[in-house]
Design an enzyme around this catalytic site. Structure first.
Site, mmCIF file in Angstrom:
data_model
loop_
_atom_site.group_PDB
_atom_site.id
_atom_site.type_symbol
_atom_site.label_atom_id
_atom_site.label_comp_id
_atom_site.label_asym_id
_atom_site.label_seq_id
_atom_site.Cartn_x
_atom_site.Cartn_y
_atom_site.Cartn_z
ATOM 1 N N LYS A 17 -28.630 63.532 -4.281
ATOM 2 C CA LYS A 17 -28.251 62.621 -5.379
ATOM 3 C C LYS A 17 -26.800 62.166 -5.390
ATOM 4 C CE LYS A 17 -30.323 65.623 -8.126
ATOM 5 N NZ LYS A 17 -30.509 66.784 -7.233
ATOM 6 N N HIS A 69 -29.144 76.190 -11.830
ATOM 7 C CA HIS A 69 -27.973 75.381 -11.465
ATOM 8 C C HIS A 69 -26.928 75.677 -12.527
ATOM 9 C CE1 HIS A 69 -25.279 72.223 -10.395
ATOM 10 N NE2 HIS A 69 -26.097 71.694 -9.508
ATOM 11 N N GLY A 91 -23.297 72.973 -7.511
ATOM 12 C CA GLY A 91 -22.202 73.265 -8.434
ATOM 13 C C GLY A 91 -20.897 73.661 -7.775
ATOM 14 N N GLU A 148 -28.492 74.437 -3.266
ATOM 15 C CA GLU A 148 -28.684 72.964 -3.288
ATOM 16 C C GLU A 148 -27.335 72.276 -3.489
ATOM 17 O OE1 GLU A 148 -31.003 72.351 -6.800
ATOM 18 O OE2 GLU A 148 -32.430 73.892 -6.269
ATOM 19 N N GLY A 193 -24.435 69.610 -3.498
ATOM 20 C CA GLY A 193 -24.312 68.164 -3.364
ATOM 21 C C GLY A 193 -22.852 67.792 -3.243
ATOM 22 N N ARG A 194 -22.148 67.837 -4.382
ATOM 23 C CA ARG A 194 -20.752 67.418 -4.454
ATOM 24 C C ARG A 194 -19.890 68.039 -3.345
ATOM 25 N NH1 ARG A 194 -17.959 65.816 -8.975
ATOM 26 N NH2 ARG A 194 -19.599 66.594 -10.341
ATOM 27 N N ASP A 250 -19.255 61.034 -14.424
ATOM 28 C CA ASP A 250 -18.833 62.334 -13.924
ATOM 29 C C ASP A 250 -17.495 62.602 -14.612
ATOM 30 O OD1 ASP A 250 -19.207 64.537 -12.265
ATOM 31 O OD2 ASP A 250 -18.222 63.623 -10.544
ATOM 32 N N TYR A 299 -21.165 61.150 -6.509
ATOM 33 C CA TYR A 299 -21.462 60.517 -7.800
ATOM 34 C C TYR A 299 -20.539 59.310 -8.049
ATOM 35 C CZ TYR A 299 -23.754 65.038 -8.190
ATOM 36 O OH TYR A 299 -24.518 66.149 -7.938
HETATM 37 C C1 LIG Z 1 -31.401 70.136 -9.323
HETATM 38 C C2 LIG Z 1 -30.044 69.842 -8.777
HETATM 39 N N1 LIG Z 1 -29.691 70.409 -7.604
HETATM 40 C C3 LIG Z 1 -28.500 70.173 -7.038
HETATM 41 C C4 LIG Z 1 -27.592 69.321 -7.639
HETATM 42 C C5 LIG Z 1 -26.276 69.085 -6.959
HETATM 43 O O1 LIG Z 1 -25.269 69.671 -7.695
HETATM 44 P P1 LIG Z 1 -23.739 69.597 -7.229
HETATM 45 O O2 LIG Z 1 -23.471 68.198 -6.825
HETATM 46 O O3 LIG Z 1 -22.995 70.042 -8.408
HETATM 47 O O4 LIG Z 1 -23.595 70.546 -6.079
HETATM 48 C C6 LIG Z 1 -27.892 68.733 -8.889
HETATM 49 C C7 LIG Z 1 -26.956 67.848 -9.550
HETATM 50 O O5 LIG Z 1 -27.243 67.187 -10.527
HETATM 51 C C8 LIG Z 1 -29.168 68.995 -9.457
HETATM 52 O O6 LIG Z 1 -29.535 68.432 -10.623
#
Ligand SMILES: Cc1ncc(COP(=O)(O)O)c(C=O)c1O
Length: 399
Positions: A66, A194, A235, A270, A272-273, A314, A368
């Protein structure tokens, strides 16, 4: 122009200065493609992925698409051996188009339409997340094909996004879901959580892991099938304009907590950021300027309806740079191009006198940002230029 006391020094917005190579790359990219641009450095993606994998050696990393659902990011991470965390049919299609094997994916949106489930199953994803009985019931007809994680809620008001406000259940509700799943012959594989995006205190993970370990014990004591997976979510924090712990230091207590889990429990994450934030640099150019109420307003061709959407959606404060650094400094405003007055990137900052066409650079723009950009006012979104996709270059753009 007199400089007011409240004015921030522009340098306090900037982290490391741009190197000569970076400046040359920025200028040549603008000469070739025009502005606004987003420069996506695949080397930075590799480095972030490797750093997190090294910091969490026992954890299987599933990149959460995402924050930056870009084909080059998927291809780069696929080549690194990463797995992927999907949340929508669009994300399923993106990984499928890039040739990701479905066994390398999980689907973690806690609330899905039947069509979302069917699309993911048709691709071959097997692992899904639920956090309530209504959602569990949707899987009765697919019970032979799925393995589920039950998502728990751990509130975190300090994070950029406290995702447990919207998703997740408590331990008692989780027990009810797991018991009902047994009755309905649905395989519950494990638990997930999360702790919130850009969590800067690792204790949040430690506490959540401890709570999940107790719940796993409770499940066994209740005579329910033992759980084999713990998904510790995303996170993981990055440095915008304030320092955060190094990822090694941040993950030390998390690893210690994970070591307390039974050997039979496989751990996923998981992120992302953390993987993508440092990998993208935005380049906007000045369309015009005006003096208003003692400050110089610069109108850029990118703003909060575009790549700087993270300023609204964000909590990130991106390190900003101008290529011109010398000369007298003036109290200034950097504004976006649209007709809306909330379209302002930064106010009360000190800048040298800039001209139309001068460039404004923002680092740490990978997470984001473009993902939440719009076409409001028909201002085109920034063009993304992919760098270093095939070969690991000597010099990274994002220092
Ligand atoms: C279900 C889930 N997994 C992973 C993430 C990624 O989180 P981050 O970008 O904080 O690592 C998110 C972010 O919204 C999420 O909703």
């Amino acid at each position: 122009m007199a400089i007011a006391h409240s004015v921030l020094d522009f340098q306090s917005y900037s982290s490391d200065a741009l190197t000569l190579d970076q400046v040359q790359l920025i200028e040549s990219s603008v000469a070739q493609f025009g502005a606004p641009l987003l420069l996506l450095d695949c080397d930075a993606i590799r480095q972030q992925y490797r750093a997190l994998q090294q910091a969490l050696p026992s954890v299987t990393l599933h990149f959460a698409l995402k924050p930056l659902p870009h084909p080059a990011v998927v291809r780069t991470l696929m080549a690194e051996g990463a797995c992927f965390d999907l949340a929508t049919t669009g994300e399923v299609e993106l990984v499928q188009q890039q040739g990701v094997e479905p066994e390398r994916t999980i689907h973690t949106h806690p609330i899905k339409r039947d069509s979302d489930i069917r699309d993911a199953l048709a691709y071959g994803t097997r692992v899904f997340v639920v956090d309530n009985l209504n959602e569990l019931e949707k899987f009765r007809r697919y019970s032979d094909d799925v393995e589920l994680l039950v998502r728990l809620s751990f509130r975190n008001s300090e994070a950029f996004a406290d995702l447990s406000k919207k998703f997740g259940c408590n331990a008692e509700q989780a027990m009810a879901i797991i018991s009902m799943a047994k009755e309905w012959n649905i395989h519950i594989k494990g638990l997930s959580f999360h702790v919130g995006s850009q969590t800067t205190n690792p204790q949040k993970y430690v506490d959540a892991i401890g709570a999940c370990a107790s719940l796993m014990q409770q499940v066994v004591e209740a005579g329910l099938p033992a759980l084999s997976t713990l998904d510790i979510g995303g996170g993981f924090p990055v440095r915008y304009n304030t320092d955060v712990m190094s990822i090694e230091q941040f993950c030390q207590p998390i690893n210690a907590a994970l070591n307390e889990l039974p050997d039979t429990v496989k751990v996923l994450a998981e992120p992302g950021r953390f993987i993508v934030a440092p990998a993208m640099t935005s380049v906007a150019s000045i369309m015009g300027s005006a003096e208003r109420e003692g400050q110089i307003w610069y109108y850029l061709d990118d703003g909060i309806y575009g790549s700087f959407s993270g300023l609204i959606f964000d909590d990130a404060k991106y390190p900003l740079h101008t290529l011109k650094q010398d000369g007298e400094q003036y109290a200034s405003v950097l504004s976006g191009p649209t007709c809306d007055s909330i379209d302002v990137i930064a106010e009360n900052i000190l800048l040298p006198k800039l001209e139309n066409g001068d460039l404004v650079i923002a680092k740490m723009m990978g997470a984001y940002t473009s993902a939440t950009a719009t076409d409001f006012n028909f201002f085109k979104r920034a063009h993304t230029v992919v760098l270093n996709e095939d070969a690991v270059s000597e010099e990274r753009l994002i220092g």
